[in-house]
Design a protein around this motif. Structure first.
Motif, PDB file in Angstrom:
ATOM      1  N   ASP A  25      42.022  38.461  28.906  1.00  0.00           N
ATOM      2  CA  ASP A  25      40.676  38.235  28.364  1.00  0.00           C
ATOM      3  C   ASP A  25      40.808  37.266  27.195  1.00  0.00           C
ATOM      4  OD1 ASP A  25      38.335  38.512  26.670  1.00  0.00           O
ATOM      5  OD2 ASP A  25      37.822  40.295  27.835  1.00  0.00           O
ATOM      6  N   MET A  26      40.266  36.075  27.358  1.00  0.00           N
ATOM      7  CA  MET A  26      40.431  35.012  26.369  1.00  0.00           C
ATOM      8  C   MET A  26      39.773  35.345  25.019  1.00  0.00           C
ATOM      9  SD  MET A  26      42.106  32.794  28.266  1.00  0.00           S
ATOM     10  CE  MET A  26      41.957  31.136  27.661  1.00  0.00           C
ATOM     11  N   HIS A  86      42.922  31.815  41.813  1.00  0.00           N
ATOM     12  CA  HIS A  86      44.356  31.563  41.975  1.00  0.00           C
ATOM     13  C   HIS A  86      45.092  31.812  40.667  1.00  0.00           C
ATOM     14  CE1 HIS A  86      42.532  29.258  45.253  1.00  0.00           C
ATOM     15  NE2 HIS A  86      43.650  29.519  45.905  1.00  0.00           N
ATOM     16  N   LEU A  87      46.387  31.991  40.774  1.00  0.00           N
ATOM     17  CA  LEU A  87      47.259  32.207  39.624  1.00  0.00           C
ATOM     18  C   LEU A  87      47.070  31.085  38.605  1.00  0.00           C
ATOM     19  CD1 LEU A  87      49.441  34.250  38.808  1.00  0.00           C
ATOM     20  CD2 LEU A  87      51.127  32.681  39.726  1.00  0.00           C
ATOM     21  N   GLY A  88      46.871  31.446  37.336  1.00  0.00           N
ATOM     22  CA  GLY A  88      46.709  30.471  36.265  1.00  0.00           C
ATOM     23  C   GLY A  88      45.284  29.998  36.064  1.00  0.00           C
ATOM     24  N   GLU A  89      44.405  30.310  37.003  1.00  0.00           N
ATOM     25  CA  GLU A  89      43.013  29.873  36.909  1.00  0.00           C
ATOM     26  C   GLU A  89      42.252  30.692  35.862  1.00  0.00           C
ATOM     27  OE1 GLU A  89      39.158  29.518  39.915  1.00  0.00           O
ATOM     28  OE2 GLU A  89      41.157  29.750  40.762  1.00  0.00           O
ATOM     29  N   LEU A 100      38.344  34.965  31.851  1.00  0.00           N
ATOM     30  CA  LEU A 100      39.548  35.705  32.219  1.00  0.00           C
ATOM     31  C   LEU A 100      40.553  34.755  32.855  1.00  0.00           C
ATOM     32  CD1 LEU A 100      37.821  38.762  33.966  1.00  0.00           C
ATOM     33  CD2 LEU A 100      38.617  38.628  31.598  1.00  0.00           C
ATOM     34  N   LYS A 101      41.779  34.753  32.340  1.00  0.00           N
ATOM     35  CA  LYS A 101      42.841  33.938  32.929  1.00  0.00           C
ATOM     36  C   LYS A 101      43.649  34.813  33.879  1.00  0.00           C
ATOM     37  CE  LYS A 101      46.639  30.831  32.012  1.00  0.00           C
ATOM     38  NZ  LYS A 101      47.385  30.078  31.010  1.00  0.00           N
ATOM     39  N   VAL A 102      43.817  34.362  35.106  1.00  0.00           N
ATOM     40  CA  VAL A 102      44.542  35.117  36.124  1.00  0.00           C
ATOM     41  C   VAL A 102      46.048  34.983  35.872  1.00  0.00           C
ATOM     42  CG1 VAL A 102      44.982  35.381  38.590  1.00  0.00           C
ATOM     43  CG2 VAL A 102      42.694  34.759  37.793  1.00  0.00           C
ATOM     44  N   LEU A 103      46.707  36.113  35.597  1.00  0.00           N
ATOM     45  CA  LEU A 103      48.132  36.136  35.299  1.00  0.00           C
ATOM     46  C   LEU A 103      48.978  36.555  36.506  1.00  0.00           C
ATOM     47  CD1 LEU A 103      48.027  37.880  31.803  1.00  0.00           C
ATOM     48  CD2 LEU A 103      48.092  35.433  32.294  1.00  0.00           C
TER      49      LEU A 103
END
Length: 79
Positions: A14-15, A52-55, A68-71
Motif C-alpha cells: 500500500d503506497m 502483473h508483478l511490479g505493476e 497498491l504495488k503488486v509484489l
C-alpha cells in the motif's frame, strides 16, 4: 503466475500507508473480508484482476484512490 486472477493470492504494498497486505481473489460467494478474501467484483478485486508483478494498480474507494504495488502473485491455498 503471470497475471492475477480468481484463485490467486496477491501480496501488495500500500503506497499511502507503506504496509504490505495479501489479498486472495475469490468469487463473490466466497468473499470474506476478515480473511482478506476479496470478491472479483469488489473494488480491490477488480483492480487486481489481470495485474502483473511490479505493476501499481489504483483502487477507487470511498476515501479516495488507493495505490497498491503488486509484489507477488501465487496460487491460493484455500483448503
Amino acid at each position: 503466475t503471470d497475471a492475477a486472477g480468481i484463485g490467486n493470492t496477491v501480496r501488495v504494498f500500500d503506497m499511502e500507508y507503506e504496509e504490505e497486505d495479501e489479498y486472495t481473489i475469490v468469487g463473490s460467494t466466497e468473499a470474506d473480508p476478515a480473511k482478506l478474501h476479496v470478491s472479483n467484483e469488489s473494488p480491490v478485486g477488480k483492480a487486481l484482476l489481470g495485474a502483473h508483478l511490479g505493476e501499481i494498480v489504483k483502487v477507487s474507494a470511498p476515501t479516495g484512490v488507493i495505490q497498491l504495488k503488486v509484489l507477488e502473485i501465487k496460487k491460493a491455498n484455500l483448503a
